[in-house]
Design a protein around this motif. Sequence first.
Motif, PDB file in Angstrom:
ATOM      1  N   ASP A  66      26.552  45.993  39.780  1.00  0.00           N
ATOM      2  CA  ASP A  66      27.061  45.145  38.697  1.00  0.00           C
ATOM      3  C   ASP A  66      28.518  45.450  38.374  1.00  0.00           C
ATOM      4  O   ASP A  66      29.356  44.552  38.291  1.00  0.00           O
ATOM      5  CB  ASP A  66      26.214  45.330  37.430  1.00  0.00           C
ATOM      6  CG  ASP A  66      25.103  44.298  37.339  1.00  0.00           C
ATOM      7  OD1 ASP A  66      24.902  43.586  38.335  1.00  0.00           O
ATOM      8  OD2 ASP A  66      24.453  44.209  36.287  1.00  0.00           O
ATOM      9  N   LEU A  67      28.808  46.705  38.162  1.00  0.00           N
ATOM     10  CA  LEU A  67      30.175  47.096  37.834  1.00  0.00           C
ATOM     11  C   LEU A  67      31.116  46.717  38.971  1.00  0.00           C
ATOM     12  O   LEU A  67      32.248  46.272  38.740  1.00  0.00           O
ATOM     13  CB  LEU A  67      30.251  48.598  37.567  1.00  0.00           C
ATOM     14  CG  LEU A  67      31.610  49.123  37.108  1.00  0.00           C
ATOM     15  CD1 LEU A  67      31.894  48.685  35.676  1.00  0.00           C
ATOM     16  CD2 LEU A  67      31.675  50.640  37.214  1.00  0.00           C
ATOM     17  N   GLY A  68      30.638  46.902  40.199  1.00  0.00           N
ATOM     18  CA  GLY A  68      31.467  46.571  41.351  1.00  0.00           C
ATOM     19  C   GLY A  68      31.806  45.093  41.409  1.00  0.00           C
ATOM     20  O   GLY A  68      32.962  44.711  41.596  1.00  0.00           O
ATOM     21  N   GLN A  69      30.777  44.241  41.235  1.00  0.00           N
ATOM     22  CA  GLN A  69      31.007  42.810  41.342  1.00  0.00           C
ATOM     23  C   GLN A  69      31.866  42.263  40.204  1.00  0.00           C
ATOM     24  O   GLN A  69      32.738  41.414  40.426  1.00  0.00           O
ATOM     25  CB  GLN A  69      29.657  42.081  41.380  1.00  0.00           C
ATOM     26  CG  GLN A  69      28.874  42.324  42.669  1.00  0.00           C
ATOM     27  CD  GLN A  69      27.485  41.714  42.633  1.00  0.00           C
ATOM     28  OE1 GLN A  69      26.936  41.431  41.568  1.00  0.00           O
ATOM     29  NE2 GLN A  69      26.899  41.501  43.798  1.00  0.00           N
ATOM     30  N   THR A  70      31.621  42.741  38.985  1.00  0.00           N
ATOM     31  CA  THR A  70      32.317  42.160  37.842  1.00  0.00           C
ATOM     32  C   THR A  70      33.676  42.791  37.577  1.00  0.00           C
ATOM     33  O   THR A  70      34.602  42.106  37.118  1.00  0.00           O
ATOM     34  CB  THR A  70      31.457  42.287  36.566  1.00  0.00           C
ATOM     35  OG1 THR A  70      31.193  43.682  36.311  1.00  0.00           O
ATOM     36  CG2 THR A  70      30.148  41.546  36.721  1.00  0.00           C
ATOM     37  N   ARG A  71      33.845  44.079  37.880  1.00  0.00           N
ATOM     38  CA  ARG A  71      35.076  44.779  37.500  1.00  0.00           C
ATOM     39  C   ARG A  71      35.868  45.323  38.687  1.00  0.00           C
ATOM     40  O   ARG A  71      37.085  45.215  38.710  1.00  0.00           O
ATOM     41  CB  ARG A  71      34.743  45.944  36.566  1.00  0.00           C
ATOM     42  CG  ARG A  71      33.880  45.564  35.378  1.00  0.00           C
ATOM     43  CD  ARG A  71      34.668  45.518  34.120  1.00  0.00           C
ATOM     44  NE  ARG A  71      33.816  45.216  32.957  1.00  0.00           N
ATOM     45  CZ  ARG A  71      34.179  45.428  31.707  1.00  0.00           C
ATOM     46  NH1 ARG A  71      35.357  45.951  31.440  1.00  0.00           N
ATOM     47  NH2 ARG A  71      33.371  45.120  30.715  1.00  0.00           N
ATOM     48  N   ILE A  72      35.174  45.939  39.662  1.00  0.00           N
ATOM     49  CA  ILE A  72      35.881  46.605  40.748  1.00  0.00           C
ATOM     50  C   ILE A  72      36.457  45.608  41.752  1.00  0.00           C
ATOM     51  O   ILE A  72      37.611  45.729  42.170  1.00  0.00           O
ATOM     52  CB  ILE A  72      34.972  47.610  41.479  1.00  0.00           C
ATOM     53  CG1 ILE A  72      34.395  48.646  40.497  1.00  0.00           C
ATOM     54  CG2 ILE A  72      35.727  48.305  42.602  1.00  0.00           C
ATOM     55  CD1 ILE A  72      35.428  49.522  39.850  1.00  0.00           C
ATOM     56  N   VAL A  73      35.654  44.613  42.141  1.00  0.00           N
ATOM     57  CA  VAL A  73      36.119  43.651  43.155  1.00  0.00           C
ATOM     58  C   VAL A  73      37.415  42.951  42.751  1.00  0.00           C
ATOM     59  O   VAL A  73      38.348  42.861  43.559  1.00  0.00           O
ATOM     60  CB  VAL A  73      35.007  42.634  43.484  1.00  0.00           C
ATOM     61  CG1 VAL A  73      35.566  41.471  44.307  1.00  0.00           C
ATOM     62  CG2 VAL A  73      33.879  43.321  44.260  1.00  0.00           C
ATOM     63  N   PRO A  74      37.558  42.452  41.514  1.00  0.00           N
ATOM     64  CA  PRO A  74      38.840  41.834  41.152  1.00  0.00           C
ATOM     65  C   PRO A  74      40.027  42.798  41.243  1.00  0.00           C
ATOM     66  O   PRO A  74      41.130  42.406  41.643  1.00  0.00           O
ATOM     67  CB  PRO A  74      38.613  41.376  39.709  1.00  0.00           C
ATOM     68  CG  PRO A  74      37.138  41.202  39.594  1.00  0.00           C
ATOM     69  CD  PRO A  74      36.551  42.280  40.449  1.00  0.00           C
ATOM     70  N   ILE A  75      39.798  44.067  40.891  1.00  0.00           N
ATOM     71  CA  ILE A  75      40.874  45.059  40.989  1.00  0.00           C
ATOM     72  C   ILE A  75      41.245  45.293  42.454  1.00  0.00           C
ATOM     73  O   ILE A  75      42.427  45.356  42.818  1.00  0.00           O
ATOM     74  CB  ILE A  75      40.450  46.382  40.320  1.00  0.00           C
ATOM     75  CG1 ILE A  75      40.221  46.173  38.823  1.00  0.00           C
ATOM     76  CG2 ILE A  75      41.502  47.462  40.547  1.00  0.00           C
ATOM     77  CD1 ILE A  75      39.637  47.389  38.114  1.00  0.00           C
ATOM     78  N   VAL A  76      40.223  45.422  43.307  1.00  0.00           N
ATOM     79  CA  VAL A  76      40.468  45.622  44.733  1.00  0.00           C
ATOM     80  C   VAL A  76      41.220  44.425  45.318  1.00  0.00           C
ATOM     81  O   VAL A  76      42.156  44.599  46.120  1.00  0.00           O
ATOM     82  CB  VAL A  76      39.142  45.862  45.479  1.00  0.00           C
ATOM     83  CG1 VAL A  76      39.338  45.760  46.995  1.00  0.00           C
ATOM     84  CG2 VAL A  76      38.571  47.235  45.132  1.00  0.00           C
ATOM     85  N   ASP A  77      40.838  43.220  44.935  1.00  0.00           N
ATOM     86  CA  ASP A  77      41.523  42.032  45.450  1.00  0.00           C
ATOM     87  C   ASP A  77      43.006  42.048  45.084  1.00  0.00           C
ATOM     88  O   ASP A  77      43.867  41.751  45.922  1.00  0.00           O
ATOM     89  CB  ASP A  77      40.859  40.766  44.900  1.00  0.00           C
ATOM     90  CG  ASP A  77      39.504  40.487  45.527  1.00  0.00           C
ATOM     91  OD1 ASP A  77      39.247  41.031  46.618  1.00  0.00           O
ATOM     92  OD2 ASP A  77      38.713  39.737  44.931  1.00  0.00           O
ATOM     93  N   ARG A  78      43.310  42.393  43.849  1.00  0.00           N
ATOM     94  CA  ARG A  78      44.724  42.450  43.445  1.00  0.00           C
ATOM     95  C   ARG A  78      45.459  43.565  44.186  1.00  0.00           C
ATOM     96  O   ARG A  78      46.633  43.414  44.557  1.00  0.00           O
ATOM     97  CB  ARG A  78      44.821  42.658  41.926  1.00  0.00           C
ATOM     98  CG  ARG A  78      44.375  41.443  41.114  1.00  0.00           C
ATOM     99  CD  ARG A  78      44.733  41.591  39.645  1.00  0.00           C
ATOM    100  NE  ARG A  78      43.954  42.631  38.973  1.00  0.00           N
ATOM    101  CZ  ARG A  78      42.776  42.420  38.398  1.00  0.00           C
ATOM    102  NH1 ARG A  78      42.219  41.214  38.429  1.00  0.00           N
ATOM    103  NH2 ARG A  78      42.132  43.408  37.798  1.00  0.00           N
ATOM    104  N   PHE A  79      44.792  44.691  44.394  1.00  0.00           N
ATOM    105  CA  PHE A  79      45.399  45.809  45.113  1.00  0.00           C
ATOM    106  C   PHE A  79      45.722  45.407  46.553  1.00  0.00           C
ATOM    107  O   PHE A  79      46.794  45.728  47.075  1.00  0.00           O
ATOM    108  CB  PHE A  79      44.456  47.007  45.081  1.00  0.00           C
ATOM    109  CG  PHE A  79      45.028  48.272  45.666  1.00  0.00           C
ATOM    110  CD1 PHE A  79      45.808  49.115  44.891  1.00  0.00           C
ATOM    111  CD2 PHE A  79      44.787  48.621  46.989  1.00  0.00           C
ATOM    112  CE1 PHE A  79      46.333  50.291  45.415  1.00  0.00           C
ATOM    113  CE2 PHE A  79      45.316  49.788  47.523  1.00  0.00           C
ATOM    114  CZ  PHE A  79      46.092  50.622  46.735  1.00  0.00           C
ATOM    115  N   LEU A  80      44.786  44.719  47.202  1.00  0.00           N
ATOM    116  CA  LEU A  80      45.011  44.278  48.581  1.00  0.00           C
ATOM    117  C   LEU A  80      46.136  43.255  48.656  1.00  0.00           C
ATOM    118  O   LEU A  80      46.914  43.238  49.628  1.00  0.00           O
ATOM    119  CB  LEU A  80      43.722  43.714  49.170  1.00  0.00           C
ATOM    120  CG  LEU A  80      42.609  44.731  49.452  1.00  0.00           C
ATOM    121  CD1 LEU A  80      41.341  44.019  49.887  1.00  0.00           C
ATOM    122  CD2 LEU A  80      43.046  45.741  50.500  1.00  0.00           C
TER     123      LEU A  80
END
Length: 297
Positions: free
Chosen positions: A99-113
């Motif tokens: 849950d945390l990954g899908q809602t919070r971590i993935v958007p951060i990773v996308d911006r980082f990439l």
Amino acid sequence: MLDNLHLFLTILEKGGLSAAGRELGLSPASVSERLSMLESYYGVTLLTRTTRSISLTDEGRTLADGARRLLAEADELESRVRRGAETISGPVRLSAPVDLGQTRIVPIVDRFLDAHPDVTVDLNLTDSFVDLVGQGIDFAVRYGTLADSTLKAKPIGENRRVVSASPAYLARHGTPGHPDDLPHHDCIVMRFGINSDRVWPFRVEGKPHAVTVRGRRIANTGDLVRRWALQGHGLCMKSVWDIQEDLDAGRLIEVLAPFSAGRTALQIVYPPTRVQPRRVRALIDTIAGELAGGAAG
């Protein structure tokens, strides 16, 4: 061995042991000793020496050719490793709860990439235990206390587990007023591996109070627990990080708040490596900064 091979090539380049020693800041005796060590290691004579010149034996010529290739590859390897430590490029492997990954971590990773096009990310979303060292994972985002004392931790913020249900469920079955009411309700249970999380922690009159719950639905991912709760199938106990938007929007209603078991840690954990590549440090700092800035209540 690499140093001795470098010395061997320097002897050839400078045309003698004394000249090689001056080039490398070594005494003639040290140069001679290290050349003897190299010959002893391979069990062959590498140089034929006279008072005026040196010449390669057949074995020495073979070693010289191989040493040039080996030292060039070693230089390239060192350069690549140092670039990984100094530049933001290369692979990063991390793990996070679903849950945390899908809602919070993935958007951060996308911006980082987007900001670092030379980085690749391998993201493992799982609610099960992950062996970081055994699976070669650079770091993980985890709830709760640090069970593995060999890992290092970077705190992000505090987490609180809350009991909640949809308005539809509460309208049909009523709102529990005390943790001891839960055995009379349908509770959605989370499973970690072979263990089901049927014992929910609370505090009653300042003392720990555990309640064993029952329910017709058991799931091994927090995402499914949340979706079943939203659909009105029962009460769930979830991290407030995972359902804060649902609470804010009224899709889920928190119950039993006065009996909350208290707050636990949300943190990033990683193996105690001596030096982390810059790409790993950068993503850790980015995730920690953004999550801390948007901490759940």
